[in-house]
Write an enzyme that holds these catalytic residues in place. Structure first.
Site, short mmCIF file in Angstrom:
data_model
loop_
_atom_site.label_atom_id
_atom_site.label_comp_id
_atom_site.label_asym_id
_atom_site.label_seq_id
_atom_site.Cartn_x
_atom_site.Cartn_y
_atom_site.Cartn_z
N GLY A 128 -9.46 1.70 -0.95
CA GLY A 128 -10.77 1.55 -1.55
C GLY A 128 -10.80 0.41 -2.55
O GLY A 128 -9.96 -0.49 -2.53
N SER A 129 -11.76 0.45 -3.44
CA SER A 129 -11.93 -0.62 -4.42
C SER A 129 -10.95 -0.47 -5.58
O SER A 129 -10.44 0.62 -5.84
CB SER A 129 -13.36 -0.61 -4.97
N CYS A 156 -10.80 -5.79 3.93
CA CYS A 156 -10.21 -6.11 2.64
C CYS A 156 -9.44 -7.42 2.65
O CYS A 156 -9.22 -8.02 1.61
CB CYS A 156 -9.31 -4.96 2.18
N PRO A 166 -12.01 11.47 4.42
CA PRO A 166 -12.67 10.22 4.84
C PRO A 166 -13.88 9.94 3.97
O PRO A 166 -14.40 10.82 3.28
CB PRO A 166 -13.09 10.53 6.28
N GLU A 191 -4.09 1.03 -1.77
CA GLU A 191 -4.45 -0.23 -1.12
C GLU A 191 -5.87 -0.53 -1.54
O GLU A 191 -6.82 0.09 -1.07
CB GLU A 191 -4.33 -0.11 0.41
N ALA A 195 -11.77 -0.63 -8.69
CA ALA A 195 -12.41 0.21 -9.71
C ALA A 195 -12.16 1.69 -9.42
O ALA A 195 -11.84 2.47 -10.32
CB ALA A 195 -13.91 -0.08 -9.75
#
Length: 478
Positions: free
Chosen positions: A228-229, A284, A176, A250, A231
């Site tokens: 997450g992002s 998101c 996490p 994702e 990047a």
């Protein structure tokens, strides 16, 4: 609220870090320490990888019925600890009580859905064109899974990964975010309480260099999955190249919402306000760029603004509270920079600011509306990930179309129109993995995935199982 010392869960037991490293977890809603967290070292990560490999060797050999019995036991234990998990999500994220429902409901639903979905994954006989062989397709678990998760939905994100992995026969390490790890560590405690088979589920977190990078570079995992992002996703892809691993990513979004003059105005306004400010905009799939046709712009903005003004910022179980803080002060500072940059370039801020009288070390901010947003502004091009509605006025579809797909990411999108012709056009035209028309619908049975830099694979639905299963062909000569 004090959740005490939260230990890692590795190889079937709760344990402190080899380095004895701990971190205070501060609630963004109260500014107080809510838990002491045991933070993983590289040595802990390597131990978890080895234990997960042992867990896979045991778990993958169980029959589907045996695995499903264990998953049902885990689901029942989660339900028994539902309130404790609920409070953990509420405090670590600063969510409202109702908003935290999404997290808890999802893990319960996912632990029921995927065992049933695996029952439908039958072997398949393929026709043999020459009539010389019997050809069978079967599904087998890939191996150890490492799941690196975002902070915005702490236990929902666990659900997205752990349920299909377990049902498929894989073991998993859950990493996490260190910004919201309490509920995931509680999940590890629940696994320990019911003596879930050792090594099949492991929970730890720490710095990237001590956890996610060693996991990505290890030869043990066969699946790397993350939320997450974009990047961060690109870094993971590079780090994973020590072996050929299945990637399920994702990643970020910059969702366009197209509000046409023939829309159902009430539905458009209610949906946009609900989506934009849910979870303080830290979603998101939240509408990031709201395009409104000029002929209805004034009416839309009047209704949108009035509804937004009624959002009550705060914390707790009071049903009158609609929105909590953002995750931390650093995140709020970034969001405020986006607002200031847009205003300096001509955007109009009609609502916003930081509420007064909130506790120290908290990160509340008021819902913000930016009008006159243009494509040269950061809030148009970057994922805001906060309670800021960026509004863009357009006259015709010819004006709108060049602005819709300019982003490198493509996760969710929204269209509000009563024109079947427009629905058909934009359902095809928009470069996103999801196009939601005249409303919004999410569920464990509906695929959630993106296009372009928004990732690979899917969370939710039967499609998620593809990340965790090999398809093997067996051809037998007659």
């Amino acid at each position: 609220m004090d959740f005490g010392l939260k230990k890692m869960y590795i190889g079937g037991r709760l344990c402190e870090s080899v380095a004895r490293t701990q971190k205070d977890i501060i609630s963004p809603a109260t500014g107080e320490c809510i838990a002491k967290l045991c933070v993983a070292s590289k040595e802990d990560t390597q131990m978890a990888l080895q234990e997960a490999q042992k867990g896979f060797e045991y778990w993958s050999k169980l029959s589907l019925a045996e695995r499903n019995e264990w998953i049902a036991k885990l689901r029942n234990a989660v339900i028994a600890h539902k309130d404790e998990l609920h409070y953990a999500v509420m405090y670590e994220m600063g969510k409202t009580w109702e908003s935290a429902d999404e997290d808890i409901d999802m893990i319960v639903d996912a632990l029921e859905y995927y065992p049933n979905e695996m029952l439908r994954m039958r072997s398949q006989v393929l026709p043999d064109l020459q009539g010389t062989h019997t050809n069978i397709l079967v599904h087998e678990p890939r191996g150890v899974v490492c799941a690196m998760l975002a902070w915005n939905f702490p236990i929902l994100n666990v659900a997205y990964k752990v349920a299909p992995a377990l049902a498929a026969g894989c073991s998993i390490i859950i990493r996490p975010s260190i910004d919201s790890p309490v509920s995931a560590y509680l999940f590890g405690e629940i696994c320990a309480e019911i003596n879930f088979p050792a090594g099949v589920i492991n929970v730890l977190t720490g710095s990237s260099k001590d956890t996610s990078i060693p996991m990505s570079e290890s030869l043990i995992p066969r699946v790397l999955t993350m939320i997450g992002s974009s990047a961060t996703g690109k870094k993971l892809v590079a780090q994973s190249a020590t072996s050929i691993k299945k990637l399920g990513l994702e990643l970020g979004g910059n969702a366009p919402a197209l509000i046409f003059e023939d829309c159902d105005m009430d539905k458009a306004v209610n949906t946009m306000v609900g989506l934009k400010f849910n979870n303080s905009g830290q979603v998101c799939v939240t509408p990031n760029r709201i395009f409104v046709q000029s002929s209805i712009y004034d009416e839309f903005m009047l209704r949108f603004t009035e509804k937004t003004k009624n959002i009550k910022v705060g914390f707790g179980k009071d049903k009158g509270i609609n929105m909590g803080p953002v995750i931390n002060i650093k995140a709020r500072e970034r969001i405020m920079e986006l607002i200031d940059e847009a205003v300096s370039k001509g955007a109009k801020k009609s609502l916003g600011g930081i509420p007064e009288g909130m506790p120290d070390r908290t990160s509340y901010m008021n819902p913000t509306i930016l009008e006159n947003v243009t494509p040269d502004m950061r809030c148009f091009n970057e994922e805001i990930f906060g309670p800021v509605a960026a509004i863009i006025k357009f006259n015709t579809e010819e004006d709108l179309d060049p602005m819709v797909n300019v982003s490198d990411v493509g996760l969710a999108s929204y269209v509000f129109t009563n024109s079947l012709e427009r629905v058909q056009k934009y359902s095809k035209f928009i470069e996103c993995g999801e196009v939601q028309v005249n409303g919004v619908k999410y569920g464990i049975n509906l695929p959630h995935g993106g296009m372009k830099d928004s990732g690979l694979g899917h969370d939710c639905s039967h499609l998620a199982l593809e990340d965790y299963l090999y398809t093997k062909r067996i051809s037998i000569a007659l």
